[in-house]
Scaffold this motif. Structure first.
Motif, PDB file in Angstrom:
ATOM      1  N   TYR A 155       0.829  -1.212   0.000  1.00 26.14           N
ATOM      2  CA  TYR A 155       0.000   0.000   0.000  1.00 26.14           C
ATOM      3  C   TYR A 155       0.860   1.256   0.000  1.00 26.14           C
ATOM      4  O   TYR A 155       0.633   2.182  -0.786  1.00 26.14           O
ATOM      5  CB  TYR A 155      -0.916  -0.010   1.214  1.00 26.14           C
ATOM      6  N   LEU A 156       1.888   1.306   0.867  1.00 28.96           N
ATOM      7  CA  LEU A 156       2.744   2.492   0.954  1.00 28.96           C
ATOM      8  C   LEU A 156       3.554   2.683  -0.329  1.00 28.96           C
ATOM      9  O   LEU A 156       3.831   3.820  -0.726  1.00 28.96           O
ATOM     10  CB  LEU A 156       3.672   2.384   2.160  1.00 28.96           C
ATOM     11  N   ASP A 157       3.923   1.579  -0.970  1.00 25.61           N
ATOM     12  CA  ASP A 157       4.613   1.688  -2.255  1.00 25.61           C
ATOM     13  C   ASP A 157       3.721   2.390  -3.273  1.00 25.61           C
ATOM     14  O   ASP A 157       4.189   3.230  -4.052  1.00 25.61           O
ATOM     15  CB  ASP A 157       4.991   0.295  -2.763  1.00 25.61           C
ATOM     16  N   GLY A 158       2.437   2.066  -3.263  1.00 25.56           N
ATOM     17  CA  GLY A 158       1.508   2.732  -4.175  1.00 25.56           C
ATOM     18  C   GLY A 158       1.358   4.208  -3.862  1.00 25.56           C
ATOM     19  O   GLY A 158       1.317   5.044  -4.771  1.00 25.56           O
ATOM     20  N   VAL A 159       1.274   4.548  -2.562  1.00 25.05           N
ATOM     21  CA  VAL A 159       1.174   5.960  -2.166  1.00 25.05           C
ATOM     22  C   VAL A 159       2.406   6.720  -2.602  1.00 25.05           C
ATOM     23  O   VAL A 159       2.319   7.786  -3.228  1.00 25.05           O
ATOM     24  CB  VAL A 159       0.986   6.072  -0.637  1.00 25.05           C
TER      25      VAL A 159
END
Length: 285
Positions: free
Chosen positions: A39-43
């Protein structure tokens, strides 16, 4: 019993926040931490490419990522544009001060970073050099830096106190008093409050070091000393504060832990947000 259960739950949520941050979906993923990095990679990728690279016309993605990682690794440290440029050059990424400044401003404009200017407490003026930078989200910092991100508890606590002060509507600066530093000078239309943040003040020498900048301030604004551990103003700490300040400002001094600051002081709704809607803690951005 309910009190202790609630306290334990808040402590658990606070530890999770220190590790995973407070972006909206991280709350839903706390029980499946392996999915948080995805998720944080996407953000991070979305903000870096859409908000920074595309909108700001960034031409060197490698330099931009190096600057981002350097500043996330150095939260709470005094940094100059020249220092960032020199570090990149020594690591094989030669770039100009002008380019570094433009890229740093792009990261700030895109809310990946905050910049805290220095404030001369005695001269009552902003200083133009040696600012500090703070991450928009502690979980995002952990994603970028990996396990080493958890090795600097003092600066992590600084980062979350800085974010919380912004959320409460303060303008936040790094204080300078003579040759020593006050972690934060928080100002709004009614108050000026001085903050020191430390991983621990159990050691007497550490406590005296943290109090030294506050001792040099000659006004009667409120002073706050926050640390990590679940201890408040013990008799030993009160005795040292009383001795160091010689009864001048003891009534204006409050010592407690960061969790207490987040949960109880100034905004009692915050505790509910930590459990149910932690992303709202970042809505000020």
């Amino acid at each position: 019993m309910r009190f202790f259960e609630e306290k334990n739950e808040l402590s658990k949520k606070f530890r999770e926040y220190l590790r995973y941050g407070s972006f909206p979906q991280t709350l839903e993923l706390y029980d499946t931490p392996e999915e948080i990095n995805t998720y944080l990679d996407g953000v991070y990728t979305s903000v870096l490419y859409k908000d920074v690279i595309n909108r700001k016309g960034i031409t060197d993605k490698g330099v931009l990522e190096s600057i981002t990682q350097f500043l996330y690794d150095n939260i709470g440290n005094l940094c100059s544009i020249k220092k960032i440029s020199d570090t990149l050059t020594s690591n094989g990424r030669s770039t100009s001060n002008h380019t570094v400044e433009n890229y740093v401003n792009a990261l700030i404009d895109s809310f990946l970073l905050y910049r805290a200017s220095r404030y001369d407490v005695k001269g009552k003026e902003l200083l133009k050099t040696q600012e500090k930078y703070y991450a928009i989200d502690i979980g995002l910092r952990y994603y970028l830096l990996g396990q080493q991100a958890g090795n600097d508890l003092g600066h992590i606590l600084e980062n979350i106190v800085y974010l919380e002060l912004l959320r409460r509507g303060y303008k936040v600066y790094v204080g300078k008093v003579d040759e020593v530093e006050v972690d934060f000078v928080a100002k709004n239309t009614e108050d000026t409050i001085y903050y020191q943040v430390s991983a621990s003040v159990r050691d007497e020498n550490t406590l005296k070091r943290e109090l030294e900048p506050l001792k040099r301030i000659n006004d009667k604004n409120l002073m706050r000393l926050w640390n990590w551990y679940d201890i408040g103003c013990t008799d030993d700490i009160l005795s040292i504060i009383d001795k160091e300040f010689r009864n001048r400002y003891v009534n204006n001094m409050l010592h407690s832990n960061v969790k207490e600051f987040i949960f109880h002081f100034g905004d009692f709704k915050t505790a509910d947000m930590w459990i149910n809607e932690p992303w709202k803690l970042a809505e000020f951005k």
